[in-house]
Design an enzyme around this catalytic site. Structure first.
Site, short mmCIF file in Angstrom:
data_model
loop_
_atom_site.label_atom_id
_atom_site.label_comp_id
_atom_site.label_asym_id
_atom_site.label_seq_id
_atom_site.Cartn_x
_atom_site.Cartn_y
_atom_site.Cartn_z
CG PHE A 143 -0.22 -0.04 2.54
CD1 PHE A 143 0.08 1.14 3.20
CD2 PHE A 143 0.14 -1.24 3.13
CE1 PHE A 143 0.73 1.13 4.42
CE2 PHE A 143 0.79 -1.27 4.36
CZ PHE A 143 1.09 -0.08 5.01
CG ASP A 162 -5.06 -6.53 6.52
OD1 ASP A 162 -6.00 -6.27 5.77
OD2 ASP A 162 -5.21 -6.86 7.70
CG ASP A 163 1.32 -5.77 5.63
OD1 ASP A 163 0.55 -5.02 6.25
OD2 ASP A 163 2.19 -6.45 6.18
CB SER A 164 0.87 -6.35 -0.48
OG SER A 164 1.02 -6.33 -1.87
#
Length: 693
Positions: free
Chosen positions: A208, A304-306
């Protein structure tokens, strides 16, 4: 129990004791931890965490053009003469970025006169500084490609959690030779990890967007969990031009320095770039997943992270052939975001994460922290949604050693896992009852952004729609998402448009299309319900600021009607929550019922329109009381069967059972009617009660 526990070398006894206590069937590693032979051979399935773009520093040092990049826009600088020098990295965190002034990058740079908002061609560059021929007292910016020298999650952990290890760079999968290297690396990794049953992608290829500043007073200059701003490089831009027949510029990404935030109305150029990058991500991911499957292992992804590129609600997620998807959850809407993804297994990771400091900077597993209290707070929010939709697995992540000395957290997890197991068993008996009406959420992104805006609750808290989604996540309704480009889905009874003026959520320029206004007007007239919240259908330049004012019975005056009269009204005061607004909300013709007001400003309004109804709320903040108000308005001030008579208690009806949950930290009494029978209970704080029917 389908539970995934993080393990940690050096804490074998703690790992295995808690695995037994909590009924774990899987032990996983986490970023910064490893599993010892004793843990690996203890008889549990093993998840191994991999981030495809991290842990490749030796290869990147030999191939520095393989680093990831993005466009940056300098802050506007005012010229006071006919020449201006702008140092490109001023204001940015220079450990994160360096200037990409390579031969293939420079053609994509742009200098802008921001006063006129036009590009400028008379400029030169040397040694990190751009020199511009200027018109005095105009403002100028430079947009340029920058290398990202420090991977953002590594950077966060170093600066927040005091990691003492190598600072990681990030691999650009689009750069020449990178995918060949990655595929070879994955083949070797699978051979060297025979104990790993599941390869858990902690990210895919692009993080993100998270742009850091040099001044600690404004460290996070820009953050957007769904942004594609970190996916660019000259090679991809060149290939895009060939495939789509036009060339993107730096301005298409920086957009006046505001970047392509998810909250902004997406341009067609952004949509084209998202599809271009998404197609690449799906192809590249499938190549790695095939390697994992060939090695006899399963592939799960944590998104979530990517989640940039894989887009779980694009209709193309299945192309990557993942065996499961994992989502960390703070809130109910995040459970729903996970639950409907087309994947064989859905797993949620509970919060708090086992780190010393939480994402908001508050202490968690460190002096002053109360992780047991935090865990129960998150659980109460997520439990509502878990009762609505089945999730097959749950887990924790981080450093298990941090739980030592926090018996409140251990006790909280005992209760959480017991209730998760009970909820899983309930779903095996049948699906929970769904009440009428069916609800549609209308915004510019439509189904692609089902059950989300662009991140966690604490990062989108100021946007009203996320509060609406949080409320709906635990309510007994079917919810469908659609965009202004879609036909109104079949079977909808209620359409909600909630958002701030000009955002993707309210719709902004989408409301310039008169056919949308016409279609929705007829839909309500024929019997539908249109609920508008905050600044629904807002756009200047028309007879009314709210394009659906005639349906809602209210408009918002931005000063143009300061000399006009106002309809007087009597507020019925029939909603429990206090709704306030800074906007000048006015009645359109005085016929609407005002259910609530803030002084002389109507804040909750009901307007009959043909056979249908318009409802306006000036604002909405998630709480048990506000959720009950929304539910009552959806049912138009009637208490439906299957609904608790206490706003702090919610009910879910399964075959043969009613489940009551107390959502606050105080005892509550509640009753619920089902099939003309009344069921009552006295509930302890946060209690979940199962009642036979």
């Amino acid at each position: 129990m389908n539970f995934t526990l993080p393990g940690e070398t050096g804490y074998e006894k703690l790992t295995l004791d808690l695995a037994k206590r909590w009924g774990a069937d899987v032990i996983r590693d986490s970023d910064g931890t490893a599993l010892s032979k004793e843990i690996l051979e203890a008889g549990y399935q093993i998840y191994s965490t991999i981030c495809p773009i991290r842990e490749h520093n030796p290869w990147i040092r030999e191939n520095m053009n393989a680093r990831q990049q993005n466009f940056l826009s300098t802050a506007p600088v005012t010229a006071t003469g006919d020449e201006l020098k702008i140092r490109l990295l001023d204001g940015f965190f220079q450990d994160q970025f360096s200037v990409n002034d390579s031969e293939n990058a420079l053609p994509y740079w742009q200098v802008y006169d921001r006063t006129a908002d036009v590009p400028v061609s008379d400029w030169s560059y040397a040694d990190g500084v751009v020199t511009i021929k200027t018109t005095p007292f105009r403002q100028y910016t430079v947009s340029f490609l920058a290398w990202r020298d420090w991977e953002e999650i590594s950077m966060y952990n170093h600066t927040t959690n005091n990691w003492d290890k190598e600072k990681l760079m990030q691999l650009n999968p689009y750069a020449p030779g990178c995918m060949d290297y990655l595929k070879g690396w994955f083949v070797t990794w699978c051979k060297e990890h025979p104990h790993s049953d599941v390869v858990r992608f902690t990210a895919l290829f692009y993080n993100f967007a998270w742009i850091w500043g040099s001044d600690p007073r404004n460290r996070h200059l820009f953050v957007d969990w769904a942004s594609y701003d970190f996916t660019v490089c000259p090679e991809a831009l060149d290939d895009f031009a060939i495939e789509y027949g036009y060339r993107l510029t730096a301005e298409d990404f920086v957009r006046q320095g505001k970047y392509c935030a998810t909250h902004r109305l997406p341009s067609q150029k952004k949509r084209d770039w998202m599809e271009f990058i998404g197609s690449f991500v799906r192809r590249a991911t499938r190549e790695l997943v095939d390697i994992i499957h060939t090695a006899g292992k399963k592939a799960y992804v944590f998104y979530d992270d990517s989640w940039v590129g894989m887009e779980p609600y694009s209709g193309k997620f299945h192309e990557m052939a993942f065996d499961g998807i994992i989502k960390c959850v703070f809130s109910g809407y995040e459970v729903r975001l996970c639950a409907d993804v087309p994947a064989p297994v859905h797993e949620i990771r509970f919060h708090p994460y086992l780190f010393p400091v939480g994402l908001g900077g508050a202490p968690t597993f460190s002096p002053g922290g109360q992780p047991g209290r935090d865990a129960m707070g998150y659980w109460v929010n997520t439990r509502r949604a878990l009762l609505r939709k089945k999730i097959e697995r749950c887990g924790l992540g981080g450093y298990l050693s941090l739980t030592e000395g926090y018996p409140d957290f251990i006790k909280a997890m005992d209760q959480i896992l017991m209730e998760f197991d009970k909820i899983s068993t309930l779903h095996e008996t049948g699906t929970p009852a769904v009440l009428k009406p069916k609800i549609g959420i209308l915004h510019a992104w439509g189904k692609l952004r089902s059950w989300t805006l662009s991140g966690h609750f604490h990062e989108t808290d100021n946007f009203v729609l996320i509060h609406v989604l949080e409320a709906l996540s635990g309510l007994p309704y079917d919810v469908e998402f659609f965009s202004f480009d879609d036909e109104i889905p079949e079977g909808l009874d209620v359409i909600i448009n909630a958002g701030e003026a000009g955002t993707a959520w309210s719709g902004g320029a989408c409301w310039e299309d008169e056919s949308i206004v016409e279609t929705l007007t007829q839909w309500v007239y024929d019997g539908g319900m249109f609920i508008g919240i905050k600044e629904p259908s807002a756009i200047p330049g028309y007879a009314t600021y709210l394009r659906m004012a005639h349906v809602l019975g209210v408009d918002i005056d931005n000063g143009e009607k300061a000399c006009h009269g106002r309809w007087k009204f009597e507020s019925e005061n029939s909603v429990s929550s206090m709704y306030k607004t800074r906007k000048d909300v006015i009645l359109t013709d005085g016929k609407a019922r005002v259910l609530s007001a803030d002084g002389d400003i109507p804040t909750v309004v009901v307007n009959d329109f043909g056979k249908g109804r318009g409802i306006y709320l000036a604002d909405f903040k998630y709480s048990p009381a506000a959720t009950r108000d929304l539910m009552n308005l959806i049912n138009f001030i009637t208490l439906a069967e299957g609904v608790s008579d206490n706003p702090n208690v919610e009910c879910t009806v399964f075959p043969g059972k009613i489940i009551m949950i107390n959502n606050i930290d105080a005892p509550q009494a509640a009753s619920c009617r089902w099939n003309e029978q009344e069921y009552s209970a006295q509930l302890k704080p946060y209690e979940m009660r199962e009642i036979e029917i």
